[in-house]
Scaffold this active site. Structure first.
Site, short mmCIF file in Angstrom:
data_model
loop_
_atom_site.label_atom_id
_atom_site.label_comp_id
_atom_site.label_asym_id
_atom_site.label_seq_id
_atom_site.Cartn_x
_atom_site.Cartn_y
_atom_site.Cartn_z
N GLY A 18 1.23 -1.25 0.17
CA GLY A 18 -0.42 0.30 0.25
C GLY A 18 0.87 1.14 -0.12
N LYS A 43 -0.42 -11.21 -3.12
CA LYS A 43 1.00 -11.29 -3.88
C LYS A 43 2.11 -11.55 -3.31
CE LYS A 43 -0.70 -5.90 -4.80
NZ LYS A 43 -0.40 -5.06 -5.17
N GLU A 99 -5.56 3.45 11.47
CA GLU A 99 -5.72 4.90 12.07
C GLU A 99 -7.59 4.22 11.97
OE1 GLU A 99 -4.78 8.73 11.16
OE2 GLU A 99 -6.69 9.70 12.37
N TYR A 165 6.75 14.07 19.23
CA TYR A 165 7.46 14.03 18.97
C TYR A 165 8.57 15.30 19.10
CZ TYR A 165 5.52 10.83 15.03
OH TYR A 165 5.09 10.31 14.46
N GLU A 215 -3.33 11.97 27.55
CA GLU A 215 -4.41 13.21 27.48
C GLU A 215 -5.47 13.20 28.01
OE1 GLU A 215 -3.62 13.04 23.42
OE2 GLU A 215 -4.83 11.62 22.81
N HIS A 253 -8.27 12.01 18.41
CA HIS A 253 -8.34 10.62 18.86
C HIS A 253 -9.80 10.39 18.87
CE1 HIS A 253 -3.93 11.68 19.48
NE2 HIS A 253 -4.21 11.34 18.39
#
Lengths: 328, 405
Positions: A18, A43, A99, A165, A215, A253
Site C-alpha cells: 500500500g 501478492k 487509524e 516528536y 491526554e 483522537h
C-alpha cells in the site's frame, strides 16, 4: 539498553504494497531496521524493492524469515484481522499503525491477544492509531521521524504522535537520549497501555527515567500512576494534554473525550502528583523537567553512595551532553 | 455520530426491541396523518416530543425563535392523553422554536423535528445502558432501578443501585448474565421473561449497529408487564460508518456547529471554542498541547484544529479561512512539527495562504523538525507580517505579546 525491539529484531510489514506501507518501509530500512519480509494476500512470491520477499500470509513469512515483529499498515476495515493473524502466527511484537479501526473490531482483537497471552504465548501488541516504537540507532518500527531521536536512558510512553516528536526533540536538544519510545495510540481500545509500558521500562536496567505523555479521556494514566507509586523507584515525569479541552467533545483522537465528568486533565494530574510523578504543566517544559529529574537522581545517588553499581548507565548520557554542547 | 430519538428507535425496532412507537415530522401539515395512523393501530393516547441532540428535554423551556427572551411554552416533551387538539397546538409551538435544556447551553437548539408517539401507562421506570468499559476493553451493560434520572447522579450518590455485567466478546451475552440483570432489577413473571428477550435484542443491536452507546432511560414496565423503551439514545462509532452507509445518511448537520461542518468538508478536524487565540496544528495531541500553551501564555484557545499529517498549502489555507470566520480571534498560532512532512513545504503553504487571504490579526508561526532552518528563512523573507518562533517557549512568549499588542 531498550525494551521490546533492538538491532537484532527481524520485522515484517503487513500491507507492504500500500502507499503508506511502502513509503514507511523504505524509511524504516533507511533507518537501519531489519525489514525481512512483507505480507500482502495475493501478492505472495513477488518482491518489494527487488529484494524483500512478499508472502500471502504471516505464517509463511515467519516460516521463511524467523521474524518476531510485525508492523501493520493495512486499511482500517481489515486491520483487526491482520492483528489476529499476526498473533496467531506467533509474532511477539505487533505494532498497528492504522487509524480509524472500528471499536467493535478492536475489542475482538484485544481480547483474542489477551487469551493467547493467558494460554502461555507471549504477544505484545502496540497501537492501533499510533506512531509505533523506536529504539534509537537500532530499530524503528513505525512512522516517527528517526532523526530526532538519540540513544540514551529515558523511556518515553505516549498516546500521541506529533506531541511525542515534540517531547523527544526537546530531550535530544538537551543532550538526553532515549532507551525506547513507544507510541501507544489515541484510541479507546489499545493493546499496550501506560501501565504495561511502565512495567517494561521499570524492568529495563538501562532506563534511568520514564516520561509519560498522556491526554484527556479514560483512566489509563491514573492506573499507571497507582502502579508507579507502589513499584517504581525510577523518576517518572508526566504531561497531560487537553487541560483546556471542553467536556463531551472528541478532540481528534477517538479516545480523547471527557465524558460524564471523567477523564479530565486536572483529575489525572492530581492523581499523578499524589503518586509521586513529576508533572509538567507547559508542553514547552517537558525536556527541562526530565533534565532536572535526572540531575536530581544522580545527586541523590552520590549521597546514598549507590553510584558505583550503576555508574556505566548513569554516566553515559552525561558524557554525551558535554559532547553535544561542545559541538554547538 | 449522534442520532435523534426517532432515528434510534427506528433502528432498534429492526432488531425486535420494543419501543414506544410514533411518527417523526418536520411540518405541522403531517400531524393529522401521523395521529390517524397511530389511531388505526389502536392507540388512543399521545405524547409530543421535541427532537434535538441533547438530554433534559422534558424539563427544558421553549423560546420564540424570533425573540430569544419570550418563553413560548415550558417543557419540550408533553403527554396529552386523548386530547389530540391540545397535542397539535403544542406541536405548533415546538416546531421552529428554540429549546433550552441543561445540556444545550443558554443558546439552546432549534426544534426542526417533532416525534408524535403513543402514550403509555406504566408502573415503573428503569435504566439500561450499554457502552465500552475502557478499563477492561470490554462492553458493559449497566442497569438500575433508578430510571428517569441521570445515571451519573445515581453513580455518584447510590453506586450500589447500578448493576453491571461485562460481555466477553468471544462468548457474547450469555443467558446467566441476562438473568443476573433481570433479577438485579427485581423483575419477575412475565416482565422478567420479556426483559430477557429485550436485553438480548438490545445487545445484538448494539453489536451489529457498531454503537458506542445505547442508553434507554427510562425503560418502562407497562401496566401489562411489557418491557418498553420509552426513550432511546444511540451513538454510533464514527470509525464504523464505512460499513453503515444507511446510518451515515442519518447525520443531522443542523445539530452541529456550521463552522465544524464546513471544516469537515475540507477534511479538517475543527472544534470551535470560546477563546481569542486561534490555532492550527498537525496531530491531535500536539493540538491539545498547543491550546494549553495558549492558555498559559495568557490567552484563551478559540478552537481545536488538527490539519493532519500533510499540512499542504490547500489545507493550511482552508484552516486559515475557518479560524478567521470566528470574529473573536485576535491572534493565530500555527504549530507544526515536521517529521515526515517537511517544514519548508509547510512554510510555502503558510506564505501562499497568507497572500491569498487578507489576514488582519498577528500570526505566530512555529515550524519545527525537518528543514526548519530553511522554513524560518522563507518566513523571514516573505515580506508578510508573520511572526516566526523557534521553540514552544518562544511561541508562547510571542502569543502573549501578540494579544497584548
Amino acid at each position: 539498553m531498550s525494551i521490546l525491539v533492538n538491532k537484532k529484531t527481524k520485522v515484517i510489514v503487513q500491507g507492504i504494497t500500500g502507499s503508506e506501507g511502502s513509503f514507511h518501509t523504505k524509511q524504516m530500512i533507511e533507518y537501519g531496521t531489519k525489514v525481512v519480509a512483507g505480507v500482502t494476500p495475493g501478492k505472495g512470491g513477488t518482491k518489494f524493492l527487488d529484494k524483500i520477499p512478499i508472502f500471502n500470509s504471516v505464517k509463511e513469512a515467519i516460516a521463511e524469515t524467523k521474524a518476531t515483529a510485525s508492523v501493520i499498515f493495512v486499511p482500517a476495515s481489515f486491520a483487526a484481522d491482520a492483528i489476529i493473524e499476526a498473533a496467531d502466527a506467533g509474532i511477539k511484537v505487533i505494532v498497528c499503525i492504522t487509524e480509524g479501526i472500528p471499536t467493535r473490531d478492536m475489542i475482538k482483537a484485544y481480547n483474542h491477544v489477551k487469551t493467547l497471552n493467558a494460554s502461555g504465548q507471549e504477544v505484545r501488541f502496540i497501537g492501533p492509531n499510533c506512531p509505533g516504537i523506536i529504539t534509537p540507532n537500532e530499530c524503528k518500527i513505525g512512522i516517527m521521524p528517526g532523526f530526532i531521536h538519540r540513544s540514551g536512558n529515558v523511556g518515553v510512553i505516549s498516546r500521541s504522535g506529533t506531541l511525542t516528536y515534540e517531547a523527544v526533540d526537546q530531550l535530544t536538544k538537551l543532550g538526553i537520549g532515549q532507551s525506547t519510545c513507544i507510541g501507544i495510540g489515541g484510541d479507546p481500545v489499545i493493546g499496550t497501555r501506560f501501565i504495561d509500558a511502565v512495567k517494561l521500562f521499570n524492568e529495563d536496567e538501562d532506563t534511568e527515567a520514564i516520561l509519560m505523555i498522556g491526554e484527556i479521556g479514560g483512566s489509563a494514566e491514573e492506573e499507571a500512576a497507582y502502579y508507579i507509586k507502589k513499584n517504581v523507584k525510577k523518576p517518572v515525569i508526566g504531561f497531560i494534554a487537553g487541560r483546556t479541552a471542553p467536556p463531551g467533545r472528541r478532540m481528534g483522537h477517538a479516545g480523547a473525550i471527557i465524558s460524564g465528568g471523567k477523564g479530565t486533565a486536572e483529575a489525572k494530574i492530581s492523581t499523578m502528583k499524589k503518586c509521586g510523578i513529576i508533572t509538567v504543566l507547559s508542553p514547552a517544559d517537558i525536556g527541562k523537567a526530565v533534565q532536572t529529574a535526572l540531575k536530581k537522581k544522580i545527586r541523590s545517588r552520590w549521597s546514598l553512595g549507590t553510584l558505583p553499581e550503576k555508574s556505566k548507565a548513569g554516566r553515559k548520557p552525561k558524557k554525551k551532553t558535554e559532547e553535544s554542547r561542545k559541538s554547538k | 455520530m449522534k442520532l435523534h430519538e426517532y432515528q434510534a428507535k427506528s433502528l432498534l425496532k429492526k432488531f425486535g426491541v420494543t419501543v414506544q412507537d410514533g411518527h417523526a415530522l418536520n411540518d405541522l401539515r403531517y400531524f393529522d396523518d401521523a395521529v390517524n395512523d397511530l389511531m388505526k393501530r389502536g392507540i388512543s393516547e399521545f405524547v409530543v416530543k421535541s427532537q434535538i441532540h441533547a438530554g433534559g428535554r422534558g424539563k427544558g423551556v421553549i423560546y420564540n425563535q424570533h425573540n430569544p427572551n419570550e418563553i413560548v411554552v415550558e417543557g419540550g416533551v408533553k403527554y396529552f392523553g386523548s386530547d389530540v387538539k391540545g397535542a397539535k397546538e403544542y406541536a405548533s409551538k415546538l416546531l421552529g422554536n428554540i429549546l433550552v435544556t441543561h445540556q444545550t447551553g443558554p443558546e439552546g437548539k432549534q426544534v426542526r423535528t417533532i416525534y408524535v408517539t403513543e402514550g403509555l401507562n406504566y408502573k415503573k421506570e428503569l435504566y439500561l445502558g450499554i457502552l465500552l468499559d475502557r478499563e477492561k476493553s470490554k462492553n458493559v451493560i449497566m442497569a438500575s432501578t433508578e430510571g428517569g434520572v441521570e445515571i451519573e447522579k445515581v453513580a455518584e450518590e447510590t453506586p450500589d443501585k447500578i448493576i453491571k455485567v461485562w460481555i466477553d466478546p468471544e462468548v457474547g451475552l450469555s443467558g446467566y448474565k441476562s438473568r443476573e440483570l433481570g433479577y438485579g432489577l427485581g423483575l419477575e413473571g412475565n416482565a422478567f421473561k420479556d426483559f430477557i428477550k429485550f436485553i438480548n435484542n438490545l445487545y445484538r443491536a448494539y453489536e451489529e449497529l457498531d454503537a458506542s452507546l445505547i442508553e434507554v432511560n427510562p425503560l418502562v414496565i407497562s401496566s401489562d408487564d411489557k418491557i418498553i423503551a420509552l426513550d432511546a439514545k444511540v451513538t454510533i462509532d464514527d470509525n464504523s460508518l464505512f460499513r453503515h452507509k444507511d446510518i451515515a445518511e442519518m447525520r443531522d448537520t443542523n445539530e452541529e456547529d456550521p463552522l465544524e461542518v464546513e471544516a469537515s468538508k475540507s477534511n479538517l478536524n475543527y472544534i470551535k471554542l470560546d477563546g481569542n487565540v486561534g490555532c492550527m496544528v498537525n496531530g491531535a495531541g500536539l493540538a491539545m498541547a498547543s491550546m494549553d500553551l495558549i492558555k498559559l501564555a495568557g490567552g484563551e484557545p478559540a478552537n481545536f484544529l488538527d490539519v493532519g499529517g500533510t499540512a499542504s498549502a490547500e489545507t493550511v489555507e482552508n484552516g486559515f479561512r475557518i479560524i478567521l470566520s470566528d470574529p473573536n480571534v485576535k491572534a493565530i498560532l500555527i504549530n507544526i512539527f515536521g517529521g515526515i512532512v517537511r517544514c519548508d513545504r509547510v512554510a510555502q503553504g503558510v506564505i501562499q495562504a497568507a497572500k491569498n487571504i487578507n489576514i488582519q490579526v498577528p500570526v505566530v508561526v512555529r515550524l519545527q523538525g525537518t528543514n526548519s532552518v530553511e522554513a524560518r528563512k522563507m518566513l523571514d523573507e516573505s515580506g508578510l507580517k508573520l511572526i516566526p518562533a523557534d521553540t514552544l517557549q518562544d511561541a508562547a512568549q510571542k502569543v502573549t505579546e501578540a494579544i497584548a499588542a
